[in-house]
Design a protein around this motif. Structure first.
Motif, PDB file in Angstrom:
ATOM      1  N   UNK A  18      -4.732   1.246   1.989  1.00  0.00           N
ATOM      2  CA  UNK A  18      -3.269   1.383   2.018  1.00  0.00           C
ATOM      3  C   UNK A  18      -2.915   2.860   1.873  1.00  0.00           C
ATOM      4  N   UNK A  19      -1.811   3.271   2.497  1.00  0.00           N
ATOM      5  CA  UNK A  19      -1.356   4.646   2.358  1.00  0.00           C
ATOM      6  C   UNK A  19      -0.911   4.842   0.902  1.00  0.00           C
ATOM      7  N   UNK A  20      -1.650   5.684   0.196  1.00  0.00           N
ATOM      8  CA  UNK A  20      -1.481   5.782  -1.261  1.00  0.00           C
ATOM      9  C   UNK A  20      -0.126   6.358  -1.674  1.00  0.00           C
ATOM     10  N   UNK A  21       0.489   7.140  -0.781  1.00  0.00           N
ATOM     11  CA  UNK A  21       1.744   7.800  -1.143  1.00  0.00           C
ATOM     12  C   UNK A  21       2.953   6.999  -0.708  1.00  0.00           C
ATOM     13  N   UNK A  22       2.713   5.773  -0.243  1.00  0.00           N
ATOM     14  CA  UNK A  22       3.818   4.928   0.223  1.00  0.00           C
ATOM     15  C   UNK A  22       3.852   3.640  -0.588  1.00  0.00           C
ATOM     16  N   UNK A  27       5.810   1.921   8.093  1.00  0.00           N
ATOM     17  CA  UNK A  27       5.425   3.254   8.562  1.00  0.00           C
ATOM     18  C   UNK A  27       5.179   3.299  10.080  1.00  0.00           C
ATOM     19  N   UNK A  31       3.743   0.855  -5.634  1.00  0.00           N
ATOM     20  CA  UNK A  31       2.752   1.692  -4.970  1.00  0.00           C
ATOM     21  C   UNK A  31       1.392   1.002  -5.036  1.00  0.00           C
ATOM     22  N   UNK A  45      -1.402   1.817  -6.149  1.00  0.00           N
ATOM     23  CA  UNK A  45      -2.103   1.915  -7.433  1.00  0.00           C
ATOM     24  C   UNK A  45      -1.536   0.961  -8.476  1.00  0.00           C
ATOM     25  N   UNK A  46      -0.368   0.389  -8.186  1.00  0.00           N
ATOM     26  CA  UNK A  46       0.226  -0.558  -9.141  1.00  0.00           C
ATOM     27  C   UNK A  46      -0.068  -2.001  -8.766  1.00  0.00           C
TER      28      UNK A  46
END
Lengths: 272, 260
Positions: free
Chosen positions: A120-124, A132, A165, A167-168
């Motif tokens: 997954x795009x980590x900053x999105x 996207x 995100x 990471x969550x």
């Protein structure tokens, strides 16, 4: 998983129309990494709506083969047609010449890919991941993409996670976002490269449930997986790869009950 | 100790107009050269990682030369050397009321080209730090190289680039002193001029050192604020969705809060 997945494809306007009945046609595909030949002449045809599950020991070439199907890997010889067109190459006087980047990118829009490690795009956010490409590749108006993305995420059971995100999110949740991200491009073919191998056991079910529903809705799917329960239930065809070749293939009934090759028998007895 | 305190305090607290102009020139040179250097460095980094071997080689050569020779030599070479060799002479350029002297242009070019080489390596490292899976995922949804760089890879590389970029700007503030050798009246040359008029070297160099220390300290504060904004994306979910939005958004909302 909260609420079973249902009518997933309805949120992207239904099953995309197929241009050809043969979604994938691979002919004698060969590939080497340096001195190591990983694909030694693989031929496989996948028809519209078919679910093909590929199994095989690690190093058998199954992941490489699937990555060749959207040209994430180059091939040395052979032909791969996806949706009726050569993927990644043009044929000039009988020889393969790598296609222009723009053309490759265009072909990839119609091929969804789900990775073992989600990517997954980590900053999105989850929603950001899903919209996207529709917004920036297809040029769909953002509001429209958001509406579609929210529906899509709710259909895979993540209605309350749109703003989270990667990471969550748990592994299972991330993988469902990844599937939604692929589906948002309305692909005609979905490739799954060991989609549950990086997941904790209790999260495998929620991802398989989404894949099962996609299969029910008629999506053409090629799945590299060792989830034999899933394969037995969903696959139209099983493919056993060994040492860079397809050892045998057939409907799951026959494949599981009476595999033709000793190596398939040995492999199945190890993982079942 | 022969230290004229009143003289020191006078020049520290009530700098002359020439001195303030020098300070201004130092700031403008630093900001412009860092901006140009970063932009050029981005292209050099992409060229350095290109699939085209000649381009890759050219960029390696460029970086090799710019990092391997003294900046002072490059400055003199670009301004005096090129003119003496009959290759290029930097002439004053008039933009309406503002005239940019030739030596300032040459200084800017030298500082930018030199900085580009360092930034290229920093940006290259930043791009390499982004998981290749991000690129593969972006390709798989149909993105071209240019689009996936812009939308997926570079925003994530920024996290790795920002801390060393801050370092570079700190160095840049001080490297601008080197253009004094081609007669650009920045902070140091202004000090030197004053020194030769007053012979108060100790006092004036203490003043100029404090000026640079103030500049770099202020920058340090700004830098740590920027770095906070470029941390884990999930930690800044509240501050807006894009990096730019996040940074400027917080600055704006901070300003609004102070007013309220």
């Amino acid at each position: 998983m909260t609420g079973a997945a249902e009518n997933i494809l309805a949120s992207v306007g239904g099953l995309p129309e197929a241009s050809t009945d043969e979604v994938v046609r691979a002919i004698d595909v060969r590939k080497s990494f340096g001195p190591l030949q990983v694909l030694k002449g693989v031929s496989l045809t996948v028809r519209r709506g078919e679910v093909v599950v590929i199994i095989g020991a690690s190093g058998s070439g199954k992941t490489t083969f699937v990555r060749c199907l959207n040209h994430l890997e180059k091939i040395d010889s052979g032909r791969i047609l996806v949706n009726g067109h050569l993927i990644g190459y043009r044929e000039v006087a009988g020889r393969l010449v790598e296609d222009r980047e723009r053309n490759i990118a265009r072909q990839r829009r119609e091929i969804g890919m789900v990775f073992q490690r989600f990517n997954l795009f980590q900053h999105k956010t989850a929603l950001g991941n899903v919209i996207e490409a529709p917004v920036h590749v297809l040029g769909i108006p953002k509001a429209e993409a958001i509406a579609m993305g929210c529906t899509l995420l709710s259909r895979v059971g993540l209605a309350d996670k749109t703003d989270a995100y990667p990471s969550q999110l748990s592994g299972g949740q991330q993988q469902r976002v990844a599937i939604a991200r692929s589906l948002a491009m309305k692909p005609r073919l979905m490739l799954f490269d060991e989609p549950t191998s990086a997941l904790d056991p209790e999260m495998i079910g929620e991802v398989l449930e989404v894949m099962r529903e996609l299969a029910r809705e008629g999506m053409t799917m090629i799945v590299v997986s060792h989830e034999m329960g899933f394969a037995r239930e969903v696959a139209d065809r099983m493919v056993m790869m060994d040492d860079g070749q397809i050892l045998e293939e057939g409907p799951p009934e026959q494949f599981f009950r009476n595999p033709a090759h000793k190596r398939t028998q040995a492999f199945l007895s190890k993982i079942l | 100790m022969n230290f004229d305190w009143p003289f020191f305090w006078h020049y520290l607290l009530r700098p002359s107009t020439a001195y303030l102009n020098g300070l201004m020139l130092t700031l403008v040179l630093s900001v412009v050269a860092q901006t140009l250097g970063t932009a050029l460095g981005l292209f050099a980094a992409l060229g350095r990682m290109s699939r085209m071997a000649p381009l890759r080689l050219a960029m390696r050569g460029y970086i090799w030369i710019m990092r391997g020779t003294p900046l002072l030599v490059q400055i003199v070479f670009i301004y005096t050397g090129l003119a003496a060799g009959g290759i290029y002479r930097f002439e004053d350029v008039s933009l309406g009321i503002l005239t940019i002297p030739g030596n300032v242009q040459a200084g800017l070019v030298a500082l930018s080209l030199n900085e580009a080489a360092y930034m290229a390596e920093i940006i290259r490292a930043g791009i390499s730090s982004v998981d290749p899976g991000q690129t593969e995922a972006a390709k798989s949804v149909g993105m071209t190289y240019a689009l996936l760089m812009r939308r997926i890879v570079l925003p994530q590389a920024a996290r790795f680039v920002v801390p060393p970029l801050g370092n570079e700007f700190n160095a840049m503030l001080k490297n601008t002193t080197l253009v004094s050798v081609i007669g650009v009246p920045e902070l140091l040359l202004t000090t030197e001029t004053l020194t030769s008029a007053t012979f108060r070297v100790f006092e004036l160099y203490s003043v100029v050192a404090l000026y640079y220390l103030t500049l770099t300290t202020l920058w340090g504060v700004v830098q740590s604020r920027i770095e906070l904004r470029f941390g884990e994306p999930s930690q800044q979910a509240k501050a807006g969705s894009g990096f730019g939005e996040r940074f400027f958004g917080s600055v704006l909302s901070g300003a609004v809060r102070k007013k309220a």
